[in-house]
Write an enzyme that holds these catalytic residues in place. Structure first.
Site, PDB file in Angstrom:
ATOM      1  N   CYS A  73       0.814  -1.214   0.000  1.00  0.00           N
ATOM      2  CA  CYS A  73       0.000   0.000   0.000  1.00  0.00           C
ATOM      3  C   CYS A  73       0.847   1.263   0.000  1.00  0.00           C
ATOM      4  CB  CYS A  73      -0.950   0.004   1.194  1.00  0.00           C
ATOM      5  SG  CYS A  73      -0.124   0.075   2.780  1.00  0.00           S
ATOM      6  N   CYS A 113     -10.970 -15.676   9.798  1.00  0.00           N
ATOM      7  CA  CYS A 113     -11.649 -15.008   8.677  1.00  0.00           C
ATOM      8  C   CYS A 113     -10.748 -15.033   7.457  1.00  0.00           C
ATOM      9  CB  CYS A 113     -12.039 -13.580   9.037  1.00  0.00           C
ATOM     10  SG  CYS A 113     -10.696 -12.392   8.907  1.00  0.00           S
ATOM     11  N   SER A 269       7.277   7.918   4.770  1.00  0.00           N
ATOM     12  CA  SER A 269       6.941   9.198   5.373  1.00  0.00           C
ATOM     13  C   SER A 269       6.189  10.046   4.348  1.00  0.00           C
ATOM     14  CB  SER A 269       8.235   9.897   5.807  1.00  0.00           C
ATOM     15  OG  SER A 269       7.949  11.131   6.359  1.00  0.00           O
ATOM     16  N   GLY A1083     -24.032 -13.494  18.591  1.00  0.00           N
ATOM     17  CA  GLY A1083     -24.513 -14.024  19.864  1.00  0.00           C
ATOM     18  C   GLY A1083     -24.062 -15.439  20.154  1.00  0.00           C
ATOM     19  N   VAL A1086     -24.596 -19.105  16.195  1.00  0.00           N
ATOM     20  CA  VAL A1086     -24.799 -19.307  14.751  1.00  0.00           C
ATOM     21  C   VAL A1086     -24.668 -20.777  14.378  1.00  0.00           C
ATOM     22  CG1 VAL A1086     -24.156 -18.473  12.469  1.00  0.00           C
ATOM     23  CG2 VAL A1086     -23.762 -17.040  14.450  1.00  0.00           C
ATOM     24  N   GLU A1265     -18.225 -15.522  21.958  1.00  0.00           N
ATOM     25  CA  GLU A1265     -18.100 -14.250  22.677  1.00  0.00           C
ATOM     26  C   GLU A1265     -17.502 -14.345  24.076  1.00  0.00           C
ATOM     27  OE1 GLU A1265     -22.380 -13.797  21.987  1.00  0.00           O
ATOM     28  OE2 GLU A1265     -21.905 -11.718  21.524  1.00  0.00           O
TER      29      GLU A1265
HETATM   30  C1  LIG Z   1       3.473   2.146   9.822  1.00  0.00           C
HETATM   31  C2  LIG Z   1       4.662   2.981  10.219  1.00  0.00           C
HETATM   32  C3  LIG Z   1       5.227   2.767  11.454  1.00  0.00           C
HETATM   33  C4  LIG Z   1       6.319   3.530  11.854  1.00  0.00           C
HETATM   34  N1  LIG Z   1       6.842   3.299  13.084  1.00  0.00           N
HETATM   35  C5  LIG Z   1       7.905   4.038  13.491  1.00  0.00           C
HETATM   36  C6  LIG Z   1       8.472   3.836  14.775  1.00  0.00           C
HETATM   37  O1  LIG Z   1       8.048   2.972  15.550  1.00  0.00           O
HETATM   38  N2  LIG Z   1       9.500   4.637  15.136  1.00  0.00           N
HETATM   39  C7  LIG Z   1      10.007   5.601  14.301  1.00  0.00           C
HETATM   40  O2  LIG Z   1      10.936   6.266  14.677  1.00  0.00           O
HETATM   41  N3  LIG Z   1       9.493   5.800  13.104  1.00  0.00           N
HETATM   42  C8  LIG Z   1       8.450   5.056  12.669  1.00  0.00           C
HETATM   43  N4  LIG Z   1       7.912   5.282  11.448  1.00  0.00           N
HETATM   44  C9  LIG Z   1       8.457   6.361  10.626  1.00  0.00           C
HETATM   45  C10 LIG Z   1       9.562   5.841   9.716  1.00  0.00           C
HETATM   46  O3  LIG Z   1      10.716   5.573  10.453  1.00  0.00           O
HETATM   47  C11 LIG Z   1       9.871   6.899   8.672  1.00  0.00           C
HETATM   48  O4  LIG Z   1       8.723   7.097   7.917  1.00  0.00           O
HETATM   49  C12 LIG Z   1      10.960   6.451   7.747  1.00  0.00           C
HETATM   50  O5  LIG Z   1      12.141   6.247   8.411  1.00  0.00           O
HETATM   51  C13 LIG Z   1      11.170   7.415   6.601  1.00  0.00           C
HETATM   52  O6  LIG Z   1      12.065   6.840   5.687  1.00  0.00           O
HETATM   53  P1  LIG Z   1      11.713   6.696   4.138  1.00  0.00           P
HETATM   54  O7  LIG Z   1      12.916   6.218   3.431  1.00  0.00           O
HETATM   55  O8  LIG Z   1      10.519   5.894   3.933  1.00  0.00           O
HETATM   56  O9  LIG Z   1      11.416   8.209   3.784  1.00  0.00           O
HETATM   57  P2  LIG Z   1      10.659   8.825   2.563  1.00  0.00           P
HETATM   58  O10 LIG Z   1       9.207   8.841   2.841  1.00  0.00           O
HETATM   59  O11 LIG Z   1      11.073   8.167   1.311  1.00  0.00           O
HETATM   60  O12 LIG Z   1      11.239  10.299   2.626  1.00  0.00           O
HETATM   61  C14 LIG Z   1      11.027  11.094   3.734  1.00  0.00           C
HETATM   62  C15 LIG Z   1      11.630  12.476   3.596  1.00  0.00           C
HETATM   63  O13 LIG Z   1      13.039  12.388   3.619  1.00  0.00           O
HETATM   64  C16 LIG Z   1      13.626  13.086   2.524  1.00  0.00           C
HETATM   65  N5  LIG Z   1      14.798  12.324   2.114  1.00  0.00           N
HETATM   66  C17 LIG Z   1      14.883  10.977   2.020  1.00  0.00           C
HETATM   67  N6  LIG Z   1      16.145  10.641   1.692  1.00  0.00           N
HETATM   68  C18 LIG Z   1      16.829  11.779   1.558  1.00  0.00           C
HETATM   69  C19 LIG Z   1      18.158  12.048   1.211  1.00  0.00           C
HETATM   70  N7  LIG Z   1      19.035  11.087   0.960  1.00  0.00           N
HETATM   71  N8  LIG Z   1      18.554  13.339   1.156  1.00  0.00           N
HETATM   72  C20 LIG Z   1      17.663  14.324   1.418  1.00  0.00           C
HETATM   73  N9  LIG Z   1      16.401  14.117   1.744  1.00  0.00           N
HETATM   74  C21 LIG Z   1      15.980  12.845   1.821  1.00  0.00           C
HETATM   75  C22 LIG Z   1      12.545  13.119   1.491  1.00  0.00           C
HETATM   76  O14 LIG Z   1      12.733  14.249   0.659  1.00  0.00           O
HETATM   77  C23 LIG Z   1      11.295  13.199   2.301  1.00  0.00           C
HETATM   78  O15 LIG Z   1      11.000  14.512   2.593  1.00  0.00           O
HETATM   79  C24 LIG Z   1       6.848   4.529  10.996  1.00  0.00           C
HETATM   80  C25 LIG Z   1       6.270   4.744   9.752  1.00  0.00           C
HETATM   81  C26 LIG Z   1       5.191   3.978   9.358  1.00  0.00           C
HETATM   82  C27 LIG Z   1       4.572   4.211   8.019  1.00  0.00           C
HETATM   83  S1  FES Z   2      -7.834 -14.487  10.559  1.00  0.00           S
HETATM   84 FE1  FES Z   2      -6.485 -12.883  10.959  1.00  0.00          FE
HETATM   85  S2  FES Z   2      -7.753 -11.154  10.772  1.00  0.00           S
HETATM   86 FE2  FES Z   2      -9.143 -12.770  10.596  1.00  0.00          FE
HETATM   87  S1  FES Z   3      -2.946  -2.205   3.908  1.00  0.00           S
HETATM   88 FE1  FES Z   3      -0.852  -1.969   3.735  1.00  0.00          FE
HETATM   89  S2  FES Z   3      -0.173  -2.134   5.742  1.00  0.00           S
HETATM   90 FE2  FES Z   3      -2.311  -2.121   5.966  1.00  0.00          FE
END
Ligand SMILES: Cc1cc2nc3c(=O)[nH]c(=O)nc-3n(C[C@H](O)[C@H](O)[C@H](O)COP(=O)(O)OP(=O)(O)OC[C@H]3O[C@@H](n4cnc5c(N)ncnc54)[C@H](O)[C@@H]3O)c2cc1C
Ligand code: FES
Ligand code: FES
Length: 1333
Positions: A73, A113, A269, A1083, A1086, A1265
């Site tokens: 996603c 499910c 991000s 309930g 079923v 339940e």
């Molecule tokens: C479901 C989920 C759970 C998460 N859980 C945690 C967590 O528990 N703890 C935590 O700390 N973080 C968490 N995060 C955040 C995650 O760590 C950051 O989103 C991630 O590290 C960003 O890295 P990316 O490569 O995907 O960045 P991107 O989304 O690809 O880029 C992010 C930004 O960085 C800039 N950028 C990237 N690379 C460079 C570069 N080389 N030079 C200049 N700019 C750059 C881009 O321009 C952009 O603005 C979570 C995110 C998600 C979606």
């Molecule tokens: S079996 Fe995992 S969400 Fe239903």
């Molecule tokens: S649908 Fe992609 S992580 Fe939930």
């Protein structure tokens, strides 16, 4: 520039996209463009893992292929150039061969499910590609980013564990002792109870894992990577251009040309910002295979890591480095590693880059505080040249002179080695231990003057406490030169609290908790460093007091999985008779291969439209105007339906579909936009302009509803004995109250429907994910002014429902059907996760007030209870929830004089509705809280007071229904015995005496769960069984398969009754066309009710065919069917069950509303961290009286799944609403359901041996339940641990702990010198960020 052509492989087949849309993510591309629907949508934001696929990438420099899991996603398809994507369809199917992981997941009963199953399979598959024999730790790590709402994870782990080196052991030894040889608290190991206990699956029949059978990495891609000239690729879409430079030079040029364009690396991000915050980038730059960004170089003074390395790669590199270098040099690396282990799930860690993490500078970034205290520097590059900047607080605050310039990129990061006398620590606390953003995190570093214990440098940064990472620099500065002692700590806490301030109204709430964490972490740092100093120079530094060391230890985490004790079938039972056997879920294999079809997996119908809703942004307001013009003018928009279009069809029963002139909650449906595509519909919905005028009063909380007397109907009441008189005779009286937060269903499949007008006779077909097809049929028929025989509703399976797919589903289906009928075109409506959580409501928040009169020995002789549920803006099923709460509130106890009253509060929240347990999990908790308080007042243990008040033998409930409590007592005593309760209680006491900052708690809770619907008519069920001339059978019935295995059980019933193999019986799904006038599935009844109907149909058939069968007793079903046909005997039979006799007279407060009771007991032990509020469920023992189980594997799964869901309800699942009634928690990133890290490290479940025969289906009991409530054993175990902490700290007086018992509540209840130190805000002096509703 190269021709815009995207090339990658999916499941070994080449995909070439000529007109690629850079905005397209892999998930919709797989599902819609390639029609690979095995990969599921669960949240769209990387938080649930349902969309996990494997991406393989060849590195021509190292000549290696890297396989890693990703969340489809969040993966832009343009980022996949030259990669090979493997989806669940690519690894095995029923048409080709199953992959062993698919087979084992199904056969170990790891699917219910099935909606999460493809994601689970792909996470595990990727692990096995990299580690064919993983350790248990690697396994749980790999599955940490995958959520399952049904199973409770244990069977999934069971399945995956069969690939581990040593099955059954944690593979980690502590002091050389294997987990299997060691009990909890050093106690003797759990005794395997029943040696004849059959396994739920047999490992012998599993396909072996043969890595040579896996898809190879496409050689064409290798050649391409080796040979292709590095040249920037550009993909242009309608709105967005994707630029993929392949050399550093090209990257710098692109960044120079488009300085505002983001560098998309992992997109974890940028992706969520685009999706959820509406940020738009017309150009993005995505470097591909640029070597400089993947640099890893180690010098004597530190490490340099490329910005393009994934966080998972960084984790592996650091793990390697800390092995090789002396400890004193690796302080920062160790601290980073600690956080990298819990940061997000495996998919996100593999996608997210180090550079992206640093540059995005999230306020709750786990790594940035550590990188900053570790004095890291950033190596930047632009066309103008290279420069270095420190990763400082100024950089983190984005101060212009400390930040990257727009045309600069981050190439790499220098992370210096730590020095002698330098210590670095990492701290974080989140709502859930893993895969959850920190509430507060911190990086701390101290450098001492050589040997003297005098602070030379000190650096402390916090995340989660401000708009960015915050440094306590002034405090640190003032502490330089101070010795490392308690006085310094005290000053440090005060200085830090002065500097790192949080307003009472700070975003994110939990303000006092955050303040407490700030200094609790500091205290932990103090202890950690003191301990290290002592280690370095034992003569000079004092030891920590033994009891204080517990502050530094991790919470108990030894994995030791369960024993399951279920029932053997009667030895005389025919071997081919499947009743009572652990038959695999009928769709188990299809779940695991992705072949199971859910509503949104159905192919598009010709000219299909998409419908999305516009919902109210105000909680109580008058609609002044709705301007549709702009939305209607957008391309692809076909129509917008408002209440005016529906006119009098806008209501059904008590519910109004679309808002007329007022809105009553945020999320109230205002209008529905219909467009040619989903994207067009969603974009148009944002352009509908609604002008509101706020109305008074705004009622959100139960307390506000009570104040305004805002109730639906009058209260419900039950009374027995003479409460007032009894109060006069008791030794003591107490009054108390407890509040329970609501709960989101979080079914993995969001609300989904597809309505297809048939084009003839106004017929209309509705394919919908619902528990109640007949109701949808009624509502749609009424809306379209059609007779019911024109409206057919079909449900093949539902990806989880738990009570949430009845009321709101029917409203949305009616509007979708209206749109379909109006335009004569099929219309699909699939809610996004955030919409679903916003619109549909969930379990009712509850307030229980009690007054109990009791004797010194704990007997409660008088009880007066008031229940209030927060019903939300419409009635839905709220009154029924209140009624069930009152009927079931006695749980396992006989209260001789009882008065209970209940009110459904009308508030400006989305309407709350049924959720597994239907009022009992709330009502039962109120009762147990009261009992716990009585125990405290009597100086007795809670289990003593529970036992003394328990129903004993044949007795009558407070509404005068007779019951036999024998199985209850058996479950209770067996649970106490099996859990070695008294020995463990003593061990817990000893542990608590020895550990000041960690406490353990133990609680055992009984269960009496009444099963029945309170009305005969609601219990009627029907079935239809056809025998075909080839001897095969098709069965249909009124029940919905939503993971609880009802279809599997029905096939077992047919197999037993008709004495034919299960393989001859088929079940296609549920439809109002085959079985009309059905009741809702829910309930816990079923399988029971529909099973009796199926049995009836089979017996009718058998009766008809009896002469034929006895004429040819050795014939086959084919022979008999042909003979019947030849004699003109019908081979089709309807079965019917009229419902159990039941009644309830609310006037008199008497009746027999239930058919039977499920009894049980659960004992849980937890450990809490008093400084952070963290907790871990160490062990749970459950004993259940399940009657004669029809399918022990399914029944076990129901109990475990429900227990874990209950544990979530009572501990971590927390909905937050703004003071204006806006739900903040709208996805897995804000709302935490239990993940794999939350399940008990040890779990034992046993069924009582079957005893009595009853008139239920083969004397079975419904278990869907009841298990939810047993989750409260964890709540009370935490309560016990918190009480121990308070007692030790000399805090007496009442302890009110509301539910859920989150880290915040645990921490704040464990009052200590730190909670005393933090500033408190006067209530009323600020507007809080959220309100408890
Ligand atoms: C479901 C989920 C759970 C998460 N859980 C945690 C967590 O528990 N703890 C935590 O700390 N973080 C968490 N995060 C955040 C995650 O760590 C950051 O989103 C991630 O590290 C960003 O890295 P990316 O490569 O995907 O960045 P991107 O989304 O690809 O880029 C992010 C930004 O960085 C800039 N950028 C990237 N690379 C460079 C570069 N080389 N030079 C200049 N700019 C750059 C881009 O321009 C952009 O603005 C979570 C995110 C998600 C979606
Ligand atoms: S079996 Fe995992 S969400 Fe239903
Ligand atoms: S649908 Fe992609 S992580 Fe939930």
């Amino acid at each position: 520039m190269e021709a815009p052509q995207l090339l990658f492989f999916v499941n070994g087949r080449k995909v070439i996209e000529k007109n690629v849309d850079p905005e397209m993510m892999l998930l919709p591309y797989l599902r819609k463009n390639l029609r690979l629907t095995g990969t599921k949508y669960g949240c769209g934001g990387g938080g649930c893992g349902a969309c996990t696929v494997m991406v393989s990438r060849y590195n021509p420099s190292t000549k290696t292929v890297r396989h890693h899991p990703v969340n489809a996603c969040l993966t832009p398809i343009c980022s996949l150039y030259g990669t090979a994507v493997t989806t669940v369809e690519g690894i095995g199917s029923t048409r080709t061969r199953l992959h062993p992981i698919q087979e084992r997941l199904a056969k170990c009963h790891g699917t219910q499910c099935g909606f999460c199953s493809p994601g689970m399979v792909m996470s595990m598959y990727t692990l096995l590609r990299n580690q064919p024999e993983p350790t248990l730790e690697q396994l749980t790590d790999a599955l940490g980013g995958n959520l399952c709402r049904c199973t409770g994870y244990r069977p999934i782990i069971d399945a995956c564990k069969t690939f581990c080196k040593v099955s059954g052991c944690c593979q980690s030894t502590e002091n050389g002792v294997c987990c299997l040889d060691k009990g909890i608290n050093g106690l003797a190991e759990f005794q395997e109870a029943d040696e004849t206990n059959p396994e739920l699956f047999s490992e012998e029949e599993f396909l072996p894992l043969d890595p040579t059978q896996e898809l190879i990495f496409p050689p064409e891609l290798m050649i391409m990577a080796e040979k292709q000239a590095p040249k920037t690729r550009v993909f242009c879409g309608d709105r967005m251009t994707w630029i993929s430079p392949m050399t550093l030079k090209e990257l710098l040029e692109a960044k120079f040309k488009y300085p505002q364009a983001p560098i998309v690396m992992g997109n974890t991000s940028v992706g969520p910002e685009v999706k959820f915050k509406g940020v738009f980038h017309s150009i993005v730059i995505s470097p591909d295979r640029i070597e400089e960004l993947g640099v890893v170089s180690q010098a004597c003074d530190g490490l340099t890591l490329g910005a393009g390395l994934s966080l998972d790669q960084v984790k592996d590199i650091l793990a390697d480095v800390v092995q090789k270098l002396p400890e004193e040099k690796t302080q920062t690396y160790r601290a980073l590693l600690k956080h990298l282990r819990t940061l997000a799930g495996s998919q996100i860690r593999n996608m997210a880059s180090l550079g992206g993490h640093i540059v995005s500078r999230h306020l709750d970034s786990d790594l940035n505080p550590l990188l900053a205290v570790g004095n890291c520097t950033l190596n930047l590059l632009s066309k103008d040249g290279a420069r270095q900047i420190p990763l400082s607080e100024q950089f983190l605050c984005k101060c212009p002179d400390a930040d990257l310039q727009p045309q600069e990129i981050l190439v790499s990061v220098n992370i210096p080695c730590s020095r002698k006398w330098e210590f670095v620590s990492a701290f974080r606390q989140a709502q859930r231990q893993q895969n959850a953003l920190a509430i507060v995190n911190s990086g701390m570093r101290v450098l001492f003057r050589e040997g003297g214990g005098i602070i030379k440098e000190l650096s402390i940064l916090y995340g989660g406490v401000g708009p960015t990472t915050i440094s306590a620099k002034n405090a640190c500065q003032r502490l330089i030169g101070r010795p490392w002692d308690e006085e310094m700590l005290d000053t440090a806490c005060r200085l830090v609290l002065d500097e790192v301030t949080l307003l009472g109204s700070a975003p994110g709430g939990k303000v006092e908790f955050k303040r407490a964490l700030i200094i609790s972490f500091l205290f932990k740092f103090y202890l950690e460093v003191s301990q290290s100093l002592k280690r370095l120079d034992p003569g000079h530094y004092p030891s920590l007091a033994d009891r204080y060391e517990s502050a530094l230890e991790d919470l108990h985490s030894k994995h030791h999985w369960r024993t399951l004790t279920h029932q053997n079938v009667d030895p005389v039972q025919l071997p081919q008779d499947p009743i009572g056997r652990p038959v695999m879920h009928l769709s188990g294999i299809k779940h695991a291969t992705g072949e199971a079809i859910y509503c949104d997996d159905m192919p598009a119908v010709d000219r299909e439209l998409f419908l999305t809703f516009v919902t109210s942004s105000r909680a109580h307001a008058k609609i002044v105007s709705i301007d549709l013009s702009e939305a209607l003018s957008l391309p692809g928009v076909v129509d917008i339906i408002t209440a005016d279009h529906l006119q009098e069809a806008n209501t059904f029963a008590t519910e109004t579909f679309l808002a007329t002139d007022e809105v009553h909650c945020v999320g109230h449906l205002v209008c529905a936009v219909i467009a040619e595509s989903e994207t067009q519909a969603r974009q148009a919905a944002k352009r509908v302009r609604v002008v509101y005028q706020d109305l008074e009063p705004l009622i959100l909380t139960i307390e506000e509803a009570i104040q305004h007397k805002s109730f639906f109907e009058s209260n419900r009441k039950l009374e027995c004995g003479n409460v007032e008189e009894a109060f006069k005779t008791v030794d003591q009286i107490l009054e108390g109250e407890i509040h329970l937060g609501g709960q989101e269903h979080f079914y993995m499949e969001t609300q989904s429907m597809l309505v297809v007008p048939k084009g003839e006779d106004e017929e209309i077909d509705i394919y919908v994910s619902t528990q109640f097809p007949k109701y949808i049929q009624d509502v749609v028929a009424s809306t379209l002014k059609l007779s019911a025989n024109k409206v057919m509703c079909h449900v093949r399976r539902v990806g989880g429902a738990f009570g949430g797919k009845v009321g709101k589903t029917s409203i949305m289906a009616a509007i979708t059907a209206f749109a379909a009928s109006r335009h004569g075109r099929a219309v699909r409506c699939i809610l996004e996760r955030g919409e679903d959580m916003l619109i549909t409501g969930g379990r009712h928040p509850y307030l229980g007030k009690y007054k109990a009169g009791f004797m010194k020995d704990g007997r409660i002789l008088a009880l007066d209870v008031e229940h209030y549920c927060n019903a939300g803006s419409t009635l839905d099923e709220s009154l029924w929830v209140i009624e069930m709460g009152l009927l079931k509130m006695d749980n396992a106890y006989k209260f001789p004089n009882l008065r209970c009253r209940g009110w459904a509060c009308r508030t400006n929240l989305p309407s709350n509705t049924a959720l597994r347990g239907f009022g009992f999990p709330q009502a039962g908790l109120v009762t147990e809280a009261c009992i716990t308080e009585v125990a405290v007042k009597c100086g007795l243990s809670p289990e003593q007071v529970r036992a003394v008040n328990m129903y004993k033998q044949i007795d009558r409930s407070h509404y005068k229904q007779e019951l036999s409590a024998k199985p209850l007592i058996e479950c209770w005593t067996e649970c106490i015995a099996r859990s070695s309760y008294s020995t463990r209680k003593a061990a817990v006491g000893k542990f608590n005496a020895e550990n000041f900052w960690k406490k353990r708690g133990l609680a055992v809770i009984p269960l009496k769960y009444p099963v029945g619907l309170g009305s005969v008519a609601l219990g009627q069920a029907a079935a239809l069984v056809h025998v075909y001339l080839d001897g095969s059978v098709l069965v249909t019935h009124g029940g919905i398969e939503m993971g609880q295995g009802v279809h599997t059980k029905m096939i077992q019933v047919v197999s037993r009754e008709l004495r034919m193999p299960m393989s001859s019986v088929h079940l296609r799904g549920t439809s109002t066309e085959t079985v009309p006038n059905t009741n809702a599935s829910g309930g816990s009844v079923v399988a029971d009710l529909n099973g009796l109907a199926v049995k009836d149909a089979c017996q009718t058939l058998l009766k008809r065919l009896e002469p034929i069968i006895s004429n040819n007793p050795h014939g086959t079903w084919k022979d008999w069917a042909q003979a019947a046909f030849d004699q003109s005997i019908s081979l089709s039979a309807v079965g019917y069950f009229r419902g159990y006799e039941s009644d309830m007279n609310w006037e008199k407060g008497e009746g027999h509303p239930f058919e039977y009771f499920v009894f049980g007991a659960a004992c849980s032990e937890v450990e809490i961290d008093c400084l952070t509020g963290d907790h871990k469920n160490i062990r749970t023992d459950i004993v259940m009286d399940v009657g004669h189980s029809i399918n022990p594997a399914i029944d076990m799964g129901q109990i475990e799944g429900a227990f874990i869901q209950g544990m979530g309800l009572y501990t971590i699942e927390e909905l937050s609403y703004s003071p204006q009634g806006v739900l903040y928690s709208r996805g897995p990133n804000q709302y935490k359901i239990p993940a794999i890290c939350d399940i008990p490290t040890e779990m034992h479940i046993s069924f009582l041996p079957p005893r009595e025969h009853s008139n239920t289906l083969y004397s079975s009991k419904g278990l869907g339940e009841s298990g939810v409530f047993l989750g409260c054993s964890v709540f009370f175990a935490i309560h016990d641990a918190v009480s121990a902490a308070r007692q030790e700290r000399g805090i007496s007086g009442p302890l009110r702990l509301d539910s859920p018992l989150t880290p915040e509540r645990i921490r704040m209840a464990c009052e200590d010198k730190f909670t005393k130190m933090i500033p408190r805000d006067e209530p009323g002096s600020y507007v809080p960020w959220n309100v408890p509703v």
